[in-house]
Design a protein around this motif. Structure first.
Motif, PDB file in Angstrom:
ATOM      1  N   SER A 126       6.682  -7.956  21.203  1.00 24.79           N
ATOM      2  CA  SER A 126       7.018  -7.176  22.398  1.00 24.79           C
ATOM      3  C   SER A 126       7.013  -8.060  23.640  1.00 24.79           C
ATOM      4  O   SER A 126       7.833  -7.884  24.547  1.00 24.79           O
ATOM      5  CB  SER A 126       6.040  -6.013  22.571  1.00 24.79           C
ATOM      6  N   ALA A 127       6.100  -9.052  23.677  1.00 23.08           N
ATOM      7  CA  ALA A 127       6.064  -9.969  24.823  1.00 23.08           C
ATOM      8  C   ALA A 127       7.335 -10.799  24.894  1.00 23.08           C
ATOM      9  O   ALA A 127       7.901 -11.001  25.981  1.00 23.08           O
ATOM     10  CB  ALA A 127       4.844 -10.880  24.725  1.00 23.08           C
ATOM     11  N   ALA A 128       7.798 -11.287  23.752  1.00 23.25           N
ATOM     12  CA  ALA A 128       9.047 -12.043  23.740  1.00 23.25           C
ATOM     13  C   ALA A 128      10.217 -11.145  24.104  1.00 23.25           C
ATOM     14  O   ALA A 128      11.160 -11.583  24.782  1.00 23.25           O
ATOM     15  CB  ALA A 128       9.264 -12.673  22.362  1.00 23.25           C
ATOM     16  N   GLY A 129      10.170  -9.882  23.676  1.00 27.75           N
ATOM     17  CA  GLY A 129      11.226  -8.948  24.034  1.00 27.75           C
ATOM     18  C   GLY A 129      11.336  -8.744  25.541  1.00 27.75           C
ATOM     19  O   GLY A 129      12.448  -8.664  26.088  1.00 27.75           O
ATOM     20  N   VAL A 130      10.192  -8.677  26.203  1.00 35.51           N
ATOM     21  CA  VAL A 130      10.190  -8.562  27.668  1.00 35.51           C
ATOM     22  C   VAL A 130      10.835  -9.793  28.297  1.00 35.51           C
ATOM     23  O   VAL A 130      11.618  -9.689  29.250  1.00 35.51           O
ATOM     24  CB  VAL A 130       8.752  -8.370  28.189  1.00 35.51           C
ATOM     25  N   GLU A 131      10.541 -10.970  27.753  1.00 36.75           N
ATOM     26  CA  GLU A 131      11.103 -12.202  28.307  1.00 36.75           C
ATOM     27  C   GLU A 131      12.590 -12.332  28.012  1.00 36.75           C
ATOM     28  O   GLU A 131      13.339 -12.864  28.842  1.00 36.75           O
ATOM     29  CB  GLU A 131      10.327 -13.402  27.770  1.00 36.75           C
ATOM     30  N   ILE A 132      13.038 -11.844  26.871  1.00 42.18           N
ATOM     31  CA  ILE A 132      14.474 -11.818  26.581  1.00 42.18           C
ATOM     32  C   ILE A 132      15.191 -10.950  27.612  1.00 42.18           C
ATOM     33  O   ILE A 132      16.232 -11.337  28.159  1.00 42.18           O
ATOM     34  CB  ILE A 132      14.728 -11.300  25.154  1.00 42.18           C
ATOM     35  N   ALA A 133      14.623  -9.784  27.880  1.00 41.33           N
ATOM     36  CA  ALA A 133      15.226  -8.890  28.873  1.00 41.33           C
ATOM     37  C   ALA A 133      15.223  -9.521  30.261  1.00 41.33           C
ATOM     38  O   ALA A 133      16.184  -9.358  31.034  1.00 41.33           O
ATOM     39  CB  ALA A 133      14.485  -7.553  28.894  1.00 41.33           C
ATOM     40  N   ARG A 134      14.164 -10.243  30.585  1.00 42.77           N
ATOM     41  CA  ARG A 134      14.087 -10.894  31.890  1.00 42.77           C
ATOM     42  C   ARG A 134      15.143 -11.985  32.019  1.00 42.77           C
ATOM     43  O   ARG A 134      15.808 -12.096  33.055  1.00 42.77           O
ATOM     44  CB  ARG A 134      12.686 -11.481  32.103  1.00 42.77           C
ATOM     45  N   ALA A 135      15.324 -12.794  30.974  1.00 41.05           N
ATOM     46  CA  ALA A 135      16.356 -13.832  31.019  1.00 41.05           C
ATOM     47  C   ALA A 135      17.727 -13.213  31.198  1.00 41.05           C
ATOM     48  O   ALA A 135      18.541 -13.683  32.015  1.00 41.05           O
ATOM     49  CB  ALA A 135      16.307 -14.670  29.747  1.00 41.05           C
ATOM     50  N   ALA A 136      18.019 -12.156  30.452  1.00 36.13           N
ATOM     51  CA  ALA A 136      19.316 -11.489  30.578  1.00 36.13           C
ATOM     52  C   ALA A 136      19.512 -10.930  31.982  1.00 36.13           C
ATOM     53  O   ALA A 136      20.612 -11.007  32.553  1.00 36.13           O
ATOM     54  CB  ALA A 136      19.431 -10.378  29.544  1.00 36.13           C
ATOM     55  N   ALA A 137      18.440 -10.381  32.566  1.00 37.50           N
ATOM     56  CA  ALA A 137      18.537  -9.841  33.927  1.00 37.50           C
ATOM     57  C   ALA A 137      18.840 -10.943  34.932  1.00 37.50           C
ATOM     58  O   ALA A 137      19.649 -10.759  35.855  1.00 37.50           O
ATOM     59  CB  ALA A 137      17.238  -9.120  34.287  1.00 37.50           C
ATOM     60  N   ILE A 138      18.194 -12.096  34.777  1.00 37.86           N
ATOM     61  CA  ILE A 138      18.472 -13.229  35.669  1.00 37.86           C
ATOM     62  C   ILE A 138      19.926 -13.653  35.551  1.00 37.86           C
ATOM     63  O   ILE A 138      20.630 -13.833  36.557  1.00 37.86           O
ATOM     64  CB  ILE A 138      17.539 -14.407  35.342  1.00 37.86           C
ATOM     65  N   TRP A 139      20.394 -13.816  34.327  1.00 36.46           N
ATOM     66  CA  TRP A 139      21.769 -14.276  34.123  1.00 36.46           C
ATOM     67  C   TRP A 139      22.777 -13.269  34.657  1.00 36.46           C
ATOM     68  O   TRP A 139      23.752 -13.649  35.315  1.00 36.46           O
ATOM     69  CB  TRP A 139      22.002 -14.546  32.639  1.00 36.46           C
ATOM     70  N   ASN A 140      22.546 -11.984  34.380  1.00 32.70           N
ATOM     71  CA  ASN A 140      23.461 -10.959  34.880  1.00 32.70           C
ATOM     72  C   ASN A 140      23.470 -10.912  36.403  1.00 32.70           C
ATOM     73  O   ASN A 140      24.530 -10.819  37.031  1.00 32.70           O
ATOM     74  CB  ASN A 140      23.074  -9.585  34.315  1.00 32.70           C
ATOM     75  N   ASP A 141      22.292 -10.996  37.007  1.00 33.08           N
ATOM     76  CA  ASP A 141      22.186 -10.929  38.464  1.00 33.08           C
ATOM     77  C   ASP A 141      22.847 -12.134  39.131  1.00 33.08           C
ATOM     78  O   ASP A 141      23.629 -11.979  40.081  1.00 33.08           O
ATOM     79  CB  ASP A 141      20.721 -10.845  38.879  1.00 33.08           C
ATOM     80  N   CYS A 142      22.542 -13.339  38.641  1.00 32.20           N
ATOM     81  CA  CYS A 142      23.118 -14.541  39.257  1.00 32.20           C
ATOM     82  C   CYS A 142      24.629 -14.569  39.103  1.00 32.20           C
ATOM     83  O   CYS A 142      25.363 -14.933  40.046  1.00 32.20           O
ATOM     84  CB  CYS A 142      22.493 -15.795  38.652  1.00 32.20           C
ATOM     85  N   ARG A 143      25.135 -14.196  37.931  1.00 32.87           N
ATOM     86  CA  ARG A 143      26.579 -14.173  37.725  1.00 32.87           C
ATOM     87  C   ARG A 143      27.237 -13.149  38.649  1.00 32.87           C
ATOM     88  O   ARG A 143      28.284 -13.410  39.236  1.00 32.87           O
ATOM     89  CB  ARG A 143      26.904 -13.860  36.268  1.00 32.87           C
ATOM     90  N   ALA A 144      26.614 -11.979  38.793  1.00 36.51           N
ATOM     91  CA  ALA A 144      27.207 -10.927  39.622  1.00 36.51           C
ATOM     92  C   ALA A 144      27.208 -11.306  41.096  1.00 36.51           C
ATOM     93  O   ALA A 144      28.184 -11.049  41.814  1.00 36.51           O
ATOM     94  CB  ALA A 144      26.455  -9.614  39.416  1.00 36.51           C
ATOM     95  N   ARG A 145      26.144 -11.927  41.566  1.00 31.49           N
ATOM     96  CA  ARG A 145      26.007 -12.208  42.990  1.00 31.49           C
ATOM     97  C   ARG A 145      26.654 -13.520  43.420  1.00 31.49           C
ATOM     98  O   ARG A 145      27.179 -13.629  44.533  1.00 31.49           O
ATOM     99  CB  ARG A 145      24.533 -12.227  43.375  1.00 31.49           C
ATOM    100  N   PHE A 146      26.624 -14.526  42.530  1.00 27.28           N
ATOM    101  CA  PHE A 146      27.006 -15.872  42.968  1.00 27.28           C
ATOM    102  C   PHE A 146      28.033 -16.565  42.071  1.00 27.28           C
ATOM    103  O   PHE A 146      28.419 -17.700  42.361  1.00 27.28           O
ATOM    104  CB  PHE A 146      25.754 -16.770  43.026  1.00 27.28           C
ATOM    105  N   GLY A 147      28.479 -15.925  41.008  1.00 29.89           N
ATOM    106  CA  GLY A 147      29.252 -16.633  39.998  1.00 29.89           C
ATOM    107  C   GLY A 147      30.751 -16.523  40.099  1.00 29.89           C
ATOM    108  O   GLY A 147      31.451 -16.808  39.116  1.00 29.89           O
ATOM    109  N   SER A 148      31.275 -16.161  41.254  1.00 30.60           N
ATOM    110  CA  SER A 148      32.716 -15.917  41.340  1.00 30.60           C
ATOM    111  C   SER A 148      33.563 -17.184  41.267  1.00 30.60           C
ATOM    112  O   SER A 148      34.752 -17.129  40.957  1.00 30.60           O
ATOM    113  CB  SER A 148      33.040 -15.176  42.645  1.00 30.60           C
TER     114      SER A 148
END
Length: 220
Positions: free
Chosen positions: A127-149
């Motif tokens: 479950s701890a690794a699952g939380v970190e997987i979700a966190r990595a995906a959130a970082i990637w999604n957020d950075c791509r959406a805000r700065f990745g154009s």
């Protein structure tokens, strides 16, 4: 004087990949010294390069830098046009924050999904690794959406943040971790990168095979 980057096994040393990849994307010439880890002669070989006894190490003339994020910061200052952080202040601050988070965190993922870029396997993540997987995906999604154009990487063009997160994306490939949206596209960007592919090809040519329970002690 030129640069020398001291790395460990390409199959196993995720931290070595980080500055190596930044140098490659920055088109910066450097000499590469590979020291296989976990052998009887490893400590002596590392001692001649690394004050901490770990890899990676960057030698720039009389300067020696022995921490991966410190090496990346030095390269960003030394070669700001090709290895530098994003120029926009908000993007730059965000890139530094997520890179520091990667450097210091994701410990469950590192423990359960040891880096081996020439392997494919499945595990049941905690479950701890699952939380970190979700966190990595959130970082990637957020950075791509805000700065990745302006490109396919986290902040558009390749940046130090991508050097920090590329090994984590390769862990997702090794262990069959799936993510959605822009995060999934980011993993494919990392996997398909020509420099990353060259690193993996070199890892597959290495002859050393290390027990998984020995990994993670000589890299930083």
């Amino acid at each position: 004087m030129g640069l020398t980057l001291v790395i460990g096994n390409k199959a196993y040393s995720s931290w070595s990949l980080r500055p190596w990849l930044l140098l490659k994307h920055g088109n910066v010439a450097f000499d590469e010294v590979r020291i296989p880890l976990y052998r009887d002669d490893t400590a002596a070989a590392l001692a001649s390069w690394s004050p901490s006894g770990k890899v990676p190490v960057l030698v720039d003339g009389e300067l020696t830098i022995w921490d991966s994020l410190a090496i990346i910061e030095h390269l960003a200052e030394r070669f700001p046009d090709t290895c530098g952080w994003p120029r926009d202040p908000t993007a730059r601050a965000t890139a530094r924050a997520v890179s520091a988070e990667m450097h210091a965190g994701f410990m469950a993922l590192r423990t359960e999904m040891t880096f081996n870029c020439r392997s494919r396997r499945r595990i049941q993540a905690s479950s701890a690794a699952g939380v970190e997987i979700a966190r990595a995906a959130a970082i990637w999604n957020d950075c791509r959406a805000r700065f990745g154009s302006r490109g396919p990487w986290l902040f558009g063009p390749f940046s130090p943040a991508d050097a920090m997160f590329a090994p984590l994306a390769l862990r997702f490939l090794t262990y069959g971790v799936t993510v959605d949206g822009a995060a999934a596209e980011y993993v494919q960007t990392v996997v398909g990168d020509s420099s990353v592919q060259a690193w993996i090809a070199a890892a597959r040519r290495e002859v050393e095979v290390l027990p998984q329970n020995e990994l993670g002690e000589l890299v930083a």
